[in-house]
Scaffold this motif. Sequence first.
Motif, PDB file in Angstrom:
ATOM      1  N   PRO A   1      -2.229   7.763  -6.508  1.00  0.00           N
ATOM      2  CA  PRO A   1      -1.260   7.661  -5.408  1.00  0.00           C
ATOM      3  C   PRO A   1      -0.812   9.038  -4.927  1.00  0.00           C
ATOM      4  O   PRO A   1      -0.699   9.984  -5.700  1.00  0.00           O
ATOM      5  N   VAL A   2      -0.545   9.131  -3.627  1.00  0.00           N
ATOM      6  CA  VAL A   2      -0.139  10.390  -2.998  1.00  0.00           C
ATOM      7  C   VAL A   2       1.341  10.297  -2.621  1.00  0.00           C
ATOM      8  O   VAL A   2       1.714   9.493  -1.765  1.00  0.00           O
TER       9      VAL A   2
ATOM     10  N   GLY B   1       1.151  -0.988  11.993  1.00  0.00           N
ATOM     11  CA  GLY B   1       1.035  -2.187  11.174  1.00  0.00           C
ATOM     12  C   GLY B   1       0.576  -1.917   9.761  1.00  0.00           C
ATOM     13  O   GLY B   1       0.116  -2.844   9.074  1.00  0.00           O
ATOM     14  N   LEU B   2       0.686  -0.675   9.303  1.00  0.00           N
ATOM     15  CA  LEU B   2       0.336  -0.376   7.916  1.00  0.00           C
ATOM     16  C   LEU B   2       1.202  -1.200   6.961  1.00  0.00           C
ATOM     17  O   LEU B   2       2.397  -1.405   7.201  1.00  0.00           O
ATOM     18  N   ASP B   3       0.595  -1.623   5.885  1.00  0.00           N
ATOM     19  CA  ASP B   3       1.303  -2.400   4.883  1.00  0.00           C
ATOM     20  C   ASP B   3       2.242  -1.470   4.107  1.00  0.00           C
ATOM     21  O   ASP B   3       1.788  -0.493   3.509  1.00  0.00           O
ATOM     22  N   TYR B   4       3.537  -1.764   4.130  1.00  0.00           N
ATOM     23  CA  TYR B   4       4.471  -0.912   3.398  1.00  0.00           C
ATOM     24  C   TYR B   4       5.580  -1.737   2.770  1.00  0.00           C
ATOM     25  O   TYR B   4       5.904  -2.836   3.226  1.00  0.00           O
ATOM     26  N   THR B   5       6.153  -1.175   1.726  1.00  0.00           N
ATOM     27  CA  THR B   5       7.319  -1.748   1.069  1.00  0.00           C
ATOM     28  C   THR B   5       8.500  -0.826   1.312  1.00  0.00           C
ATOM     29  O   THR B   5       8.423   0.368   1.019  1.00  0.00           O
ATOM     30  N   LEU B   6       9.571  -1.371   1.861  1.00  0.00           N
ATOM     31  CA  LEU B   6      10.749  -0.575   2.157  1.00  0.00           C
ATOM     32  C   LEU B   6      11.540  -0.332   0.875  1.00  0.00           C
ATOM     33  O   LEU B   6      11.879  -1.272   0.156  1.00  0.00           O
ATOM     34  N   ARG B   7      11.837   0.925   0.613  1.00  0.00           N
ATOM     35  CA  ARG B   7      12.605   1.328  -0.558  1.00  0.00           C
ATOM     36  C   ARG B   7      13.863   2.058  -0.083  1.00  0.00           C
ATOM     37  O   ARG B   7      13.852   3.271   0.093  1.00  0.00           O
TER      38      ARG B   7
ATOM     39  N   PRO C   1      13.034  11.059   4.742  1.00  0.00           N
ATOM     40  CA  PRO C   1      12.237  10.024   4.099  1.00  0.00           C
ATOM     41  C   PRO C   1      11.241  10.619   3.106  1.00  0.00           C
ATOM     42  O   PRO C   1      11.051  11.834   3.039  1.00  0.00           O
ATOM     43  N   ALA C   2      10.606   9.715   2.382  1.00  0.00           N
ATOM     44  CA  ALA C   2       9.463  10.060   1.550  1.00  0.00           C
ATOM     45  C   ALA C   2       8.565   8.827   1.494  1.00  0.00           C
ATOM     46  O   ALA C   2       9.010   7.717   1.800  1.00  0.00           O
ATOM     47  N   ILE C   3       7.324   9.039   1.126  1.00  0.00           N
ATOM     48  CA  ILE C   3       6.410   7.913   0.922  1.00  0.00           C
ATOM     49  C   ILE C   3       5.597   8.147  -0.343  1.00  0.00           C
ATOM     50  O   ILE C   3       5.471   9.285  -0.815  1.00  0.00           O
ATOM     51  N   VAL C   4       5.053   7.057  -0.861  1.00  0.00           N
ATOM     52  CA  VAL C   4       3.980   7.121  -1.852  1.00  0.00           C
ATOM     53  C   VAL C   4       2.875   6.207  -1.350  1.00  0.00           C
ATOM     54  O   VAL C   4       3.100   5.001  -1.170  1.00  0.00           O
ATOM     55  N   ASP C   5       1.719   6.789  -1.089  1.00  0.00           N
ATOM     56  CA  ASP C   5       0.565   6.020  -0.631  1.00  0.00           C
ATOM     57  C   ASP C   5      -0.257   5.623  -1.842  1.00  0.00           C
ATOM     58  O   ASP C   5      -0.850   6.469  -2.511  1.00  0.00           O
ATOM     59  N   HIS C   6      -0.279   4.330  -2.134  1.00  0.00           N
ATOM     60  CA  HIS C   6      -1.005   3.828  -3.302  1.00  0.00           C
ATOM     61  C   HIS C   6      -2.479   3.551  -3.010  1.00  0.00           C
ATOM     62  O   HIS C   6      -3.223   3.171  -3.920  1.00  0.00           O
ATOM     63  N   ALA C   7      -2.894   3.742  -1.770  1.00  0.00           N
ATOM     64  CA  ALA C   7      -4.296   3.538  -1.405  1.00  0.00           C
ATOM     65  C   ALA C   7      -4.761   4.691  -0.517  1.00  0.00           C
ATOM     66  O   ALA C   7      -5.118   4.489   0.650  1.00  0.00           O
TER      67      ALA C   7
ATOM     68  N   MET D   1       0.823  -1.200   0.000  1.00  0.00           N
ATOM     69  CA  MET D   1       0.000   0.000   0.000  1.00  0.00           C
ATOM     70  C   MET D   1       0.862   1.257   0.000  1.00  0.00           C
ATOM     71  O   MET D   1       0.589   2.216  -0.685  1.00  0.00           O
ATOM     72  N   ILE D   2       1.941   1.263   0.805  1.00  0.00           N
ATOM     73  CA  ILE D   2       2.795   2.439   0.927  1.00  0.00           C
ATOM     74  C   ILE D   2       4.222   2.063   0.544  1.00  0.00           C
ATOM     75  O   ILE D   2       4.777   1.093   1.061  1.00  0.00           O
ATOM     76  N   ASP D   3       4.808   2.823  -0.367  1.00  0.00           N
ATOM     77  CA  ASP D   3       6.238   2.736  -0.627  1.00  0.00           C
ATOM     78  C   ASP D   3       6.926   3.684   0.343  1.00  0.00           C
ATOM     79  O   ASP D   3       6.617   4.882   0.377  1.00  0.00           O
ATOM     80  N   PHE D   4       7.866   3.172   1.108  1.00  0.00           N
ATOM     81  CA  PHE D   4       8.557   3.949   2.128  1.00  0.00           C
ATOM     82  C   PHE D   4      10.020   4.084   1.732  1.00  0.00           C
ATOM     83  O   PHE D   4      10.785   3.124   1.754  1.00  0.00           O
ATOM     84  N   TYR D   5      10.402   5.290   1.354  1.00  0.00           N
ATOM     85  CA  TYR D   5      11.764   5.591   0.932  1.00  0.00           C
ATOM     86  C   TYR D   5      12.556   6.003   2.171  1.00  0.00           C
ATOM     87  O   TYR D   5      12.272   7.034   2.787  1.00  0.00           O
ATOM     88  N   TYR D   6      13.579   5.201   2.491  1.00  0.00           N
ATOM     89  CA  TYR D   6      14.160   5.231   3.831  1.00  0.00           C
ATOM     90  C   TYR D   6      15.669   5.077   3.791  1.00  0.00           C
ATOM     91  O   TYR D   6      16.226   4.405   2.930  1.00  0.00           O
TER      92      TYR D   6
END
Length: 229
Positions: free
Chosen positions: A66-67, A23-29, A53-59, A1-6
């Motif tokens: 996406p935000v 517990g949000l669903d995220y993918t670590l980038r 950091p930055a994020i992209v929320d796909h939901a 759901m969320i791309d997490f740029y970290y």
Amino acid sequence: MIDFYYWPTPNGHKVSLFLEETGLDYTLRPVDIGKGEQFRPEYLAISPNNKIPAIVDHAPTDGGDPVPLFESGAILLYLADKTGRFLDSDPRVRMLTFEWLFWQMAGLGPMSGQYGHFNVYAPEKIPYAIERYTNETHRLLRVLDTQLKGRDYLAGDDYSIADMAAYPWIGVYDSAPIDMTPYQEVQRWHASIAARPATQRAYALAKQVNPDAGKPISDEERKILFGQR
């Protein structure tokens, strides 16, 4: 759901703390700032200030496109609004949380960062700069210690995004430690957050993406991190 740029920096830890708590669903980038990955065009399209950091929320909650979001404080506010977590609905508590979130963004983070730069990373020791930022960091720690007297957390009884923002900026520089003895309330507060399982999971990400974290930086990394114009 969320791309997490970290990358494992204090600002990166703020968002990992929130994600692990909820517990949000995220993918670590991972974005290796020592290699200059923050300057890649595809990352600048998300974070134009070339910082993590930055994020992209796909939901997003509105169901639209996406935000993308940069700036750690803005991300915390967005995620708190999205989940209804760690930001009280009571207007007075809410405003108190905003105050201490912005206090961290404008004061504790930048001043502690300069403390670290001139004590740890600067190629030459500049006594005036070291004294200036050491004194200001201590002043901010006194402010924090005073606020925590009689409170479990910065905005009252409940853990909030203000605590998540401030926590990673305490005890950052192992090679230039600050004497925390005068700040008993800060020590108590910091220990309580460190003991949270979500905090431990969030900080475990650091070794996952950067096993060399804490080692001296190379001249090339120094040029990338501090030599940009």
